[in-house]
Design a protein around this motif. Structure first.
Motif, short mmCIF file in Angstrom:
data_model
loop_
_atom_site.label_atom_id
_atom_site.label_comp_id
_atom_site.label_asym_id
_atom_site.label_seq_id
_atom_site.Cartn_x
_atom_site.Cartn_y
_atom_site.Cartn_z
N LYS A 32 36.35 46.19 36.93
CA LYS A 32 36.09 46.67 35.57
C LYS A 32 37.02 46.02 34.56
O LYS A 32 36.60 45.70 33.45
N ALA A 33 38.26 45.78 34.94
CA ALA A 33 39.23 45.19 34.02
C ALA A 33 39.05 43.69 33.86
O ALA A 33 39.27 43.16 32.78
N LYS A 34 38.64 43.00 34.91
CA LYS A 34 38.63 41.54 34.90
C LYS A 34 37.26 40.88 34.86
O LYS A 34 37.16 39.73 34.47
N CYS A 35 36.21 41.58 35.28
CA CYS A 35 34.92 40.90 35.49
C CYS A 35 33.80 41.36 34.55
O CYS A 35 32.88 40.59 34.28
N THR A 36 33.85 42.60 34.12
CA THR A 36 32.70 43.15 33.40
C THR A 36 32.51 42.54 32.01
O THR A 36 31.40 42.57 31.49
N SER A 37 33.56 41.98 31.42
CA SER A 37 33.38 41.37 30.10
C SER A 37 32.42 40.19 30.17
O SER A 37 31.74 39.89 29.19
N CYS A 38 32.35 39.52 31.30
CA CYS A 38 31.43 38.39 31.46
C CYS A 38 30.19 38.74 32.28
O CYS A 38 29.10 38.30 31.97
N HIS A 39 30.37 39.53 33.34
CA HIS A 39 29.26 39.82 34.26
C HIS A 39 28.51 41.11 33.93
O HIS A 39 27.58 41.47 34.65
N GLY A 40 28.91 41.82 32.89
CA GLY A 40 28.22 43.03 32.47
C GLY A 40 28.83 44.29 33.05
O GLY A 40 29.42 44.26 34.14
N GLY A 41 28.71 45.37 32.32
CA GLY A 41 29.30 46.64 32.70
C GLY A 41 28.82 47.17 34.04
O GLY A 41 29.55 47.85 34.75
N ASN A 42 27.58 46.87 34.39
CA ASN A 42 27.02 47.29 35.68
C ASN A 42 26.88 46.10 36.63
O ASN A 42 26.11 46.16 37.58
N LEU A 43 27.61 45.01 36.31
CA LEU A 43 27.57 43.78 37.09
C LEU A 43 26.17 43.19 37.16
O LEU A 43 25.83 42.49 38.11
N GLY A 69 41.58 32.01 39.77
CA GLY A 69 42.87 32.64 39.62
C GLY A 69 42.93 33.83 38.70
O GLY A 69 44.02 34.31 38.38
N LEU A 70 41.78 34.36 38.28
CA LEU A 70 41.80 35.56 37.44
C LEU A 70 42.31 36.76 38.22
O LEU A 70 42.93 37.65 37.67
N ILE A 71 42.04 36.76 39.51
CA ILE A 71 42.51 37.80 40.42
C ILE A 71 43.13 37.05 41.60
O ILE A 71 42.55 36.09 42.10
N THR A 72 44.31 37.47 42.04
CA THR A 72 45.00 36.74 43.10
C THR A 72 45.48 37.67 44.22
O THR A 72 45.50 38.88 44.06
N GLY A 73 45.88 37.05 45.32
CA GLY A 73 46.53 37.76 46.42
C GLY A 73 45.70 38.86 47.04
O GLY A 73 44.49 38.73 47.24
N ASP A 125 44.83 41.63 45.74
CA ASP A 125 43.81 42.12 44.82
C ASP A 125 42.52 41.31 44.98
O ASP A 125 41.42 41.87 45.02
N ALA A 126 42.64 39.99 45.08
CA ALA A 126 41.46 39.13 45.25
C ALA A 126 40.74 39.46 46.55
O ALA A 126 39.51 39.53 46.58
N LYS A 127 41.49 39.66 47.62
CA LYS A 127 40.88 39.99 48.91
C LYS A 127 40.16 41.32 48.85
O LYS A 127 39.06 41.47 49.36
N ALA A 128 40.76 42.31 48.20
CA ALA A 128 40.14 43.63 48.09
C ALA A 128 38.87 43.56 47.25
O ALA A 128 37.85 44.18 47.59
N VAL A 129 38.90 42.80 46.17
CA VAL A 129 37.71 42.66 45.33
C VAL A 129 36.60 41.93 46.09
O VAL A 129 35.44 42.33 46.03
N ALA A 130 36.96 40.88 46.83
CA ALA A 130 35.96 40.16 47.62
C ALA A 130 35.32 41.08 48.66
O ALA A 130 34.10 41.07 48.83
N ASP A 131 36.14 41.88 49.34
CA ASP A 131 35.61 42.84 50.32
C ASP A 131 34.65 43.81 49.66
O ASP A 131 33.58 44.10 50.19
N TRP A 132 35.03 44.31 48.49
CA TRP A 132 34.21 45.29 47.78
C TRP A 132 32.90 44.66 47.30
O TRP A 132 31.83 45.25 47.46
#
Length: 116
Positions: free
Chosen positions: A52-63, A98-102, A104-111
């Motif tokens: 929600k903090a890093k992706c929705t501004s480009c990919h939309g509020g509901n992705l 590199g918008l999300i790293t470490g 956090d990036a792994k958790a977002v990818a899993d999700w």
């Protein structure tokens, strides 16, 4: 021709401003040493909050995707977990890496991999 070039430059600056937001600070590691054992308390990563903090501004509020940015609501049906992580870390198309790293990036990818 100058108007088109100016429009492209403006769009690029706008995208970088929207997607390259401030880095989130991580909570401090609070370790206590009792002499025989060490206990570490860490906050768990909330991938939905990061998205929600890093992706929705480009990919939309509901992705759902918007403009030239693809939908992420079903990204798990198109890309594997490793492919999603690669895009997050290295970027792709108009998305900078590199918008999300470490962790956090792994958790977002899993999700996101569960979005089918």
């Amino acid at each position: 021709m100058k108007k088109k070039l100016l429009a492209v430059l403006f769009a690029a600056v706008l995208m970088l401003a929207a997607c390259g937001g401030a880095k989130e600070s991580k909570p401090a590691d609070t370790s206590t040493d009792t002499g025989t054992t060490t206990t570490t308390e860490t906050a768990s990563v909330d991938p939905e909050k990061i998205v929600k903090a890093k992706c929705t501004s480009c990919h939309g509020g509901n992705l759902e995707g918007q403009g030239s940015f693809p939908a992420l609501s079903d990204v798990g049906s198109r890309l594997s977990n490793d492919e999603i992580l690669n895009v997050i870390e290295n970027g792709r198309g108009g998305m900078p890496g590199g918008l999300i790293t470490g962790d956090d990036a792994k958790a977002v990818a899993d999700w996101l991999a569960t979005k089918k």
